[in-house]
Design a protein around this motif. Structure first.
Motif, PDB file in Angstrom:
ATOM      1  N   VAL A 129       0.897  -1.150   0.000  1.00 18.09           N
ATOM      2  CA  VAL A 129       0.000   0.000   0.000  1.00 18.09           C
ATOM      3  C   VAL A 129       0.926   1.187   0.000  1.00 18.09           C
ATOM      4  O   VAL A 129       1.722   1.347   0.918  1.00 18.09           O
ATOM      5  CB  VAL A 129      -0.870   0.037   1.271  1.00 18.09           C
ATOM      6  N   THR A 155       1.865   5.084   0.211  1.00 14.61           N
ATOM      7  CA  THR A 155       1.274   6.312   0.715  1.00 14.61           C
ATOM      8  C   THR A 155       2.328   7.402   0.724  1.00 14.61           C
ATOM      9  O   THR A 155       3.390   7.220   1.284  1.00 14.61           O
ATOM     10  CB  THR A 155       0.660   6.125   2.118  1.00 14.61           C
ATOM     11  N   ASP A 171      -7.364   5.650  -3.646  1.00  7.89           N
ATOM     12  CA  ASP A 171      -8.510   6.218  -2.937  1.00  7.89           C
ATOM     13  C   ASP A 171      -7.963   7.182  -1.899  1.00  7.89           C
ATOM     14  O   ASP A 171      -6.882   6.956  -1.347  1.00  7.89           O
ATOM     15  CB  ASP A 171      -9.361   5.140  -2.258  1.00  7.89           C
ATOM     16  N   ASP A 195      -8.837   6.474   3.858  1.00  9.38           N
ATOM     17  CA  ASP A 195      -8.051   5.407   4.490  1.00  9.38           C
ATOM     18  C   ASP A 195      -8.909   4.190   4.821  1.00  9.38           C
ATOM     19  O   ASP A 195      -8.466   3.046   4.698  1.00  9.38           O
ATOM     20  CB  ASP A 195      -7.360   5.937   5.759  1.00  9.38           C
ATOM     21  N   LEU A 248      -9.336   1.959   1.803  1.00 11.95           N
ATOM     22  CA  LEU A 248      -8.157   1.158   1.449  1.00 11.95           C
ATOM     23  C   LEU A 248      -7.987  -0.044   2.372  1.00 11.95           C
ATOM     24  O   LEU A 248      -7.552  -1.107   1.931  1.00 11.95           O
ATOM     25  CB  LEU A 248      -6.905   2.033   1.462  1.00 11.95           C
ATOM     26  N   CYS A 263     -10.472  -2.506   1.168  1.00 10.85           N
ATOM     27  CA  CYS A 263     -10.074  -2.956  -0.167  1.00 10.85           C
ATOM     28  C   CYS A 263      -8.923  -3.962  -0.079  1.00 10.85           C
ATOM     29  O   CYS A 263      -8.930  -5.000  -0.760  1.00 10.85           O
ATOM     30  CB  CYS A 263      -9.664  -1.734  -0.977  1.00 10.85           C
ATOM     31  N   ALA A 264      -7.954  -3.663   0.779  1.00 11.55           N
ATOM     32  CA  ALA A 264      -6.803  -4.557   0.924  1.00 11.55           C
ATOM     33  C   ALA A 264      -7.273  -5.950   1.335  1.00 11.55           C
ATOM     34  O   ALA A 264      -6.783  -6.963   0.831  1.00 11.55           O
ATOM     35  CB  ALA A 264      -5.835  -3.987   1.955  1.00 11.55           C
ATOM     36  N   LEU A 287      -2.006  -0.486  -3.936  1.00 11.64           N
ATOM     37  CA  LEU A 287      -2.991   0.519  -3.539  1.00 11.64           C
ATOM     38  C   LEU A 287      -2.284   1.779  -3.066  1.00 11.64           C
ATOM     39  O   LEU A 287      -1.235   1.704  -2.426  1.00 11.64           O
ATOM     40  CB  LEU A 287      -3.864  -0.027  -2.397  1.00 11.64           C
ATOM     41  N   LYS A 288      -2.895   2.904  -3.381  1.00  7.33           N
ATOM     42  CA  LYS A 288      -2.276   4.185  -3.030  1.00  7.33           C
ATOM     43  C   LYS A 288      -3.293   5.069  -2.318  1.00  7.33           C
ATOM     44  O   LYS A 288      -4.395   5.290  -2.836  1.00  7.33           O
ATOM     45  CB  LYS A 288      -1.818   4.859  -4.328  1.00  7.33           C
ATOM     46  N   HIS A 289      -2.900   5.570  -1.165  1.00  2.44           N
ATOM     47  CA  HIS A 289      -3.774   6.471  -0.418  1.00  2.44           C
ATOM     48  C   HIS A 289      -3.499   7.900  -0.877  1.00  2.44           C
ATOM     49  O   HIS A 289      -2.586   8.563  -0.365  1.00  2.44           O
ATOM     50  CB  HIS A 289      -3.485   6.314   1.084  1.00  2.44           C
TER      51      HIS A 289
END
Ligand SMILES: C[S@@+](CC[C@H](N)C(=O)[O-])C[C@H]1O[C@@H](n2cnc3c(N)ncnc32)[C@H](O)[C@@H]1O
Length: 334
Positions: free
Chosen positions: A5, A7, A79, A82, A85, A88-89, A101-103
């Motif tokens: 993920v 960030t 997204d 937080d 995510l 989603c994870a 995934l990127k916050h």
């Protein structure tokens, strides 16, 4: 380590954790994605491709795409929420090696692609607006149905939320927001009532704001007016239209020829913006219409695949009322 993920440029693992049965249930119902079959048929043209889901939410659409991919397909999800995510994870865990995934706000998609060393993608999905989770939990302050603080920030790292707008904007600024982003006829009266009320006591909850609106709107129209007022504040707090413009432009700059962009919008302001953007990029020629042939040399870079927006069928709307207002537009990069 679950899967990366990223960030703010850094990449970290969010770690395994045991979800209680209750939490698991909540996350399964985090958000029911709309028109999944339509997304697959319009967007998923390359099973080995790289796809960018800019509003990955609980990962419902992303999961369907991953099920369609070969093991070489890759999904990059963004997204700014937080909580989305985290859900989603968990949802995409079986594909952990194919997902990043990127916050972040989707307007920063170019930075995300650069971090991932991806120049062009085969498809981009934007499923705009709020998730069911955001609406259903009172503490996020998105809904007049569930009491909570006046918040509405999709990205909880952002400093100011709806409390700031409601309690510090001038009457004319409030009228402008409610009129422009909510298309609410009683915008003037509502703005006046907000300013009058907050002179005595700050308006600090969704229920307090709803009570102010109820004072100046006819009971028969109240729910519709409340929906419009809350929508307008949400758009203002999250700069939704500005961010959408930036993401559409950055998105088509990073689409491979033949790659597609699919956008779900849920209200007329968004839909108009997307429709115009697609049209402007389909015909970039600036020659006057009376010219027999183009001399400006500006060629369109998109082909619109959906002349009219695609909407959900009755059966889906019955199961998922949110699908009623969904409009899907798709364009292909030339
Ligand atoms: C309708 S939900 C998406 C649901 C998702 N398609 C699914 O299947 O679960 C919209 C999501 O977009 C996110 N979002 C909205 N505007 C955003 C922005 N500017 N940048 C990043 N995420 C955004 C919201 O936080 C929300 O989680």
């Amino acid at each position: 380590m679950l899967f990366p993920v990223s960030t703010g440029g850094a990449v970290f693992g969010i770690g395994y954790y045991q979800l209680s049965q209750q939490k698991k249930q909540q996350e399964l119902s985090f958000h029911q994605p709309v028109m999944v079959d339509e997304v697959l048929s319009w967007l998923s043209t390359n099973r080995n491709g790289v796809y960018l889901d800019l509003t990955v939410g609980g990962g419902g659409h992303a999961r369907a795409l991953l099920q369609r991919f070969s093991r070489y397909g890759k999904l990059l999800g963004m997204d700014q929420d937080d909580e989305a995510l985290t859900a989603c994870a968990e949802n995409l865990r079986p594909w952990k090696n194919q997902v990043v995934l990127k916050h972040a706000n989707f307007k920063y998609l170019a930075d995300f692609l650069a971090e991932e060393k991806v120049e062009k993608v085969n498809g981009i999905l934007l499923d705009l607006g709020v998730s069911s989770h955001q609406l259903n939990v009172g503490y996020r302050g998105f809904s007049f149905i569930n009491e909570g603080p006046l918040d509405m920030r999709m990205d909880r790292r952002q400093k100011q939320g709806a409390y700031h707008v409601v309690n510090t904007y001038s009457e004319s600024e409030l009228r402008h927001v409610i009129w422009e982003y909510g298309e609410e006829r009683r915008a003037g009266a509502i703005a006046k009532a907000i300013v009058r009320t907050r002179g005595r006591r700050k308006i600090d909850s969704t229920a307090a704001l709803a009570a102010v609106v109820a004072k100046v709107v006819h009971r028969g129209h109240l729910n519709k007016s409340l929906a419009r007022v809350f929508q307008s504040l949400r758009i203002e707090v999250n700069w939704e239209l500005e961010n959408l413009r930036l993401a559409l432009q950055a998105g088509i700059d990073h689409l491979d020829p033949g790659g597609r962009m699919a956008v779900f919008s849920y209200h007329s302001l968004e839909d108009r913006l997307v429709k115009r953007f697609f049209r402007e990029n389909e015909k970039r020629c600036t020659c006057p219409p009376e010219f027999p042939q183009c001399i400006c040399g500006q060629k369109g870079i998109l082909k619109i695949l959906t002349r009219h927006p695609v909407t959900a069928g009755e059966a889906e709307v019955r199961k998922n009322p949110r699908a009623r207002s969904a409009k899907l537009r798709v364009a292909e990069r030339l």
